[in-house]
Design a protein around this motif. Structure first.
Motif, mmCIF file in Angstrom:
data_model
loop_
_atom_site.group_PDB
_atom_site.id
_atom_site.type_symbol
_atom_site.label_atom_id
_atom_site.label_comp_id
_atom_site.label_asym_id
_atom_site.label_seq_id
_atom_site.Cartn_x
_atom_site.Cartn_y
_atom_site.Cartn_z
ATOM 1 N N HIS A 178 -0.976 2.034 -5.614
ATOM 2 C CA HIS A 178 0.099 1.923 -4.625
ATOM 3 C C HIS A 178 1.309 2.790 -4.974
ATOM 4 C CE1 HIS A 178 -2.314 -1.775 -4.229
ATOM 5 N NE2 HIS A 178 -1.990 -1.725 -2.966
ATOM 6 N N SER A 179 1.309 3.398 -6.166
ATOM 7 C CA SER A 179 2.410 4.279 -6.560
ATOM 8 C C SER A 179 2.162 5.690 -6.024
ATOM 9 C CB SER A 179 2.539 4.304 -8.083
ATOM 10 O OG SER A 179 2.794 3.007 -8.589
ATOM 11 N N THR A 180 3.222 6.479 -5.906
ATOM 12 C CA THR A 180 3.114 7.823 -5.321
ATOM 13 C C THR A 180 3.864 8.837 -6.181
ATOM 14 O OG1 THR A 180 5.067 7.411 -3.943
ATOM 15 C CG2 THR A 180 2.916 6.936 -2.974
ATOM 16 N N HIS A 181 3.598 10.130 -5.922
ATOM 17 C CA HIS A 181 4.336 11.205 -6.580
ATOM 18 C C HIS A 181 4.497 12.347 -5.582
ATOM 19 C CE1 HIS A 181 0.909 13.991 -6.981
ATOM 20 N NE2 HIS A 181 0.174 12.908 -7.237
ATOM 21 N N ALA A 196 8.473 13.723 -9.201
ATOM 22 C CA ALA A 196 8.994 12.355 -9.229
ATOM 23 C C ALA A 196 7.851 11.379 -8.939
ATOM 24 C CB ALA A 196 10.109 12.190 -8.202
ATOM 25 N N VAL A 197 7.783 10.345 -9.739
ATOM 26 C CA VAL A 197 6.797 9.284 -9.539
ATOM 27 C C VAL A 197 7.532 8.032 -9.072
ATOM 28 C CG1 VAL A 197 5.075 7.810 -10.642
ATOM 29 C CG2 VAL A 197 5.251 10.224 -11.285
ATOM 30 N N VAL A 198 7.094 7.475 -7.960
ATOM 31 C CA VAL A 198 7.657 6.222 -7.447
ATOM 32 C C VAL A 198 6.679 5.108 -7.796
ATOM 33 C CG1 VAL A 198 8.444 4.955 -5.429
ATOM 34 C CG2 VAL A 198 8.814 7.433 -5.576
ATOM 35 N N ALA A 199 7.058 4.258 -8.729
ATOM 36 C CA ALA A 199 6.184 3.166 -9.172
ATOM 37 C C ALA A 199 6.343 1.973 -8.232
ATOM 38 C CB ALA A 199 6.525 2.764 -10.598
ATOM 39 N N ARG A 200 5.224 1.472 -7.764
ATOM 40 C CA ARG A 200 5.208 0.307 -6.875
ATOM 41 C C ARG A 200 4.215 -0.719 -7.409
ATOM 42 N NH1 ARG A 200 7.448 1.558 -1.716
ATOM 43 N NH2 ARG A 200 7.829 3.786 -1.423
ATOM 44 N N ASP A 201 4.426 -1.975 -7.012
ATOM 45 C CA ASP A 201 3.445 -3.000 -7.353
ATOM 46 C C ASP A 201 2.365 -3.040 -6.282
ATOM 47 O OD1 ASP A 201 4.460 -4.376 -5.177
ATOM 48 O OD2 ASP A 201 5.554 -5.844 -6.371
ATOM 49 N N ARG A 202 1.410 -3.941 -6.411
ATOM 50 C CA ARG A 202 0.273 -3.971 -5.486
ATOM 51 C C ARG A 202 0.654 -4.421 -4.086
ATOM 52 N NH1 ARG A 202 -0.140 -8.631 -8.577
ATOM 53 N NH2 ARG A 202 -0.654 -10.583 -7.493
ATOM 54 N N PHE A 203 1.883 -4.905 -3.893
ATOM 55 C CA PHE A 203 2.352 -5.299 -2.574
ATOM 56 C C PHE A 203 3.212 -4.216 -1.934
ATOM 57 C CE2 PHE A 203 1.989 -9.225 -5.128
ATOM 58 C CZ PHE A 203 0.968 -9.840 -4.425
ATOM 59 N N ASN A 205 6.074 -3.024 -3.270
ATOM 60 C CA ASN A 205 7.480 -3.104 -3.671
ATOM 61 C C ASN A 205 7.788 -2.051 -4.738
ATOM 62 O OD1 ASN A 205 8.149 -5.559 -2.160
ATOM 63 N ND2 ASN A 205 6.774 -6.569 -3.593
ATOM 64 N N LYS A 206 8.913 -1.341 -4.591
ATOM 65 C CA LYS A 206 9.337 -0.416 -5.619
ATOM 66 C C LYS A 206 9.802 -1.198 -6.844
ATOM 67 C CE LYS A 206 10.922 3.356 -2.615
ATOM 68 N NZ LYS A 206 12.091 4.196 -2.234
ATOM 69 N N LEU A 207 9.409 -0.711 -8.034
ATOM 70 C CA LEU A 207 9.868 -1.358 -9.248
ATOM 71 C C LEU A 207 11.362 -1.126 -9.406
ATOM 72 C CD1 LEU A 207 6.810 -1.551 -9.704
ATOM 73 C CD2 LEU A 207 7.245 -1.151 -12.121
ATOM 74 N N SER A 208 12.103 -2.187 -9.599
ATOM 75 C CA SER A 208 13.560 -2.093 -9.629
ATOM 76 C C SER A 208 14.097 -1.759 -11.006
ATOM 77 C CB SER A 208 14.172 -3.422 -9.156
ATOM 78 O OG SER A 208 13.667 -4.497 -9.917
ATOM 79 N N SER A 209 13.256 -1.765 -12.021
ATOM 80 C CA SER A 209 13.677 -1.425 -13.374
ATOM 81 C C SER A 209 12.554 -0.660 -14.046
ATOM 82 C CB SER A 209 14.026 -2.685 -14.168
ATOM 83 O OG SER A 209 12.900 -3.532 -14.251
ATOM 84 N N ARG A 210 12.728 -0.296 -15.296
ATOM 85 C CA ARG A 210 11.706 0.449 -16.019
ATOM 86 C C ARG A 210 10.439 -0.383 -16.132
ATOM 87 N NH1 ARG A 210 13.807 2.939 -21.510
ATOM 88 N NH2 ARG A 210 11.670 3.733 -21.397
ATOM 89 N N ASP A 214 3.712 -2.850 -21.296
ATOM 90 C CA ASP A 214 2.267 -2.978 -21.093
ATOM 91 C C ASP A 214 1.720 -1.885 -20.181
ATOM 92 O OD1 ASP A 214 2.272 -5.257 -22.657
ATOM 93 O OD2 ASP A 214 2.632 -6.578 -20.943
ATOM 94 N N THR A 215 2.609 -1.111 -19.553
ATOM 95 C CA THR A 215 2.204 -0.069 -18.610
ATOM 96 C C THR A 215 2.385 1.298 -19.252
ATOM 97 O OG1 THR A 215 2.855 -1.442 -16.724
ATOM 98 C CG2 THR A 215 2.610 0.919 -16.331
#
Length: 230
Positions: A178-181, A196-203, A205-210, A214-215
């Motif tokens: 679900h993440s994009t670049h 730029a990589v936009v990290a998102r969760d499986r729903f 949602n953009k990750l609001s912090s680092r 574990d990732t």
């Protein structure tokens, strides 16, 4: 909800069903098919060619609802639309009045000759358990991050519990699917390239912090180089 206007307490619950026939059914010109719709502990058998009027009646009777269910915004008159020459996905929107709600999440099982996806467009309660002695356990699964207002009513009266701080829903873990670049497809030798990589969760949602420890984020460039002959 701060991020999505119009989604909040005491609104109608909206659920949707997306249905498409399997390739085998289309080739065989077979419009029969079915699936089970699970709501709480009840499983309802739904035939693919069930009309929206029949589906609404089934829901009202099975869930013992006291008010109508609306299907405005649906794409077809039946739950699944059969047209071998022009296969399409039928989308059924079901709107429940607040007097009937909240309606728990829909889950699909036992699909026969069809593929069905249930979406709960307004977050609903997953289940309600009676623990005895006047105690109830409500379970819900939020999927949209943000800051929500919160309140609890009993017989239309607010409970005297301090919920003024509301509820904060944080994003889940990062999901690669679900993440994009925004990397360019062409680079020039000797020129620095950034993306730029936009990290998102499986729903979504953009990750609001680092991202957590574990990732891991790995960027690699592989391929076959050009060989120049002088």
């Amino acid at each position: 909800h701060n991020l999505i206007q119009g989604v909040g307490i005491e609104l109608q619950e909206v659920h949707s069903l997306s249905c498409s026939y399997s390739l085998q059914a289309l080739v065989a010109l077979d419009s029969t098919g079915s699936f089970e719709l699970e709501i709480l502990n009840k499983r309802l058998l739904v035939n693919a060619q069930t009309t929206l009027h029949e589906l609404k009646a089934l829901l009202i009777n099975s869930l013992e609802l006291s008010h109508p269910v609306y299907s405005a915004g649906s794409t077809h008159g039946t739950v699944c639309h059969f047209d071998p020459s022009n296969p399409v996905t039928a989308v059924t929107k079901l709107t429940f009045r607040k007097e009937n709600g909240p309606i728990p999440n829909f889950h699909v099982h036992s699909e026969q000759s069809v593929a069905v996806v249930a979406k709960n467009l307004v977050d609903a309660v997953d289940k309600v358990d009676y623990l005895g002695s006047g105690h109830y356990l409500f379970t819900y699964t939020p999927t949209i991050s943000g800051h929500y207002s919160a309140s609890i009513k009993l017989d239309n009266e607010y409970l005297w519990t301090d919920l003024s701080a509301g509820v904060v829903v944080n994003p889940a873990g990062a999901s690669a699917h679900h993440s994009t670049h925004d990397s360019n497809l062409v680079a020039v030798a000797g020129k620095e390239v950034s993306l730029a990589v936009v990290a998102r969760d499986r729903f979504g949602n953009k990750l609001s912090s680092r991202v957590s420890n574990d990732t891991s984020l790995v960027i690699s460039l592989t391929g076959v180089s050009d060989i120049c002959n002088d």
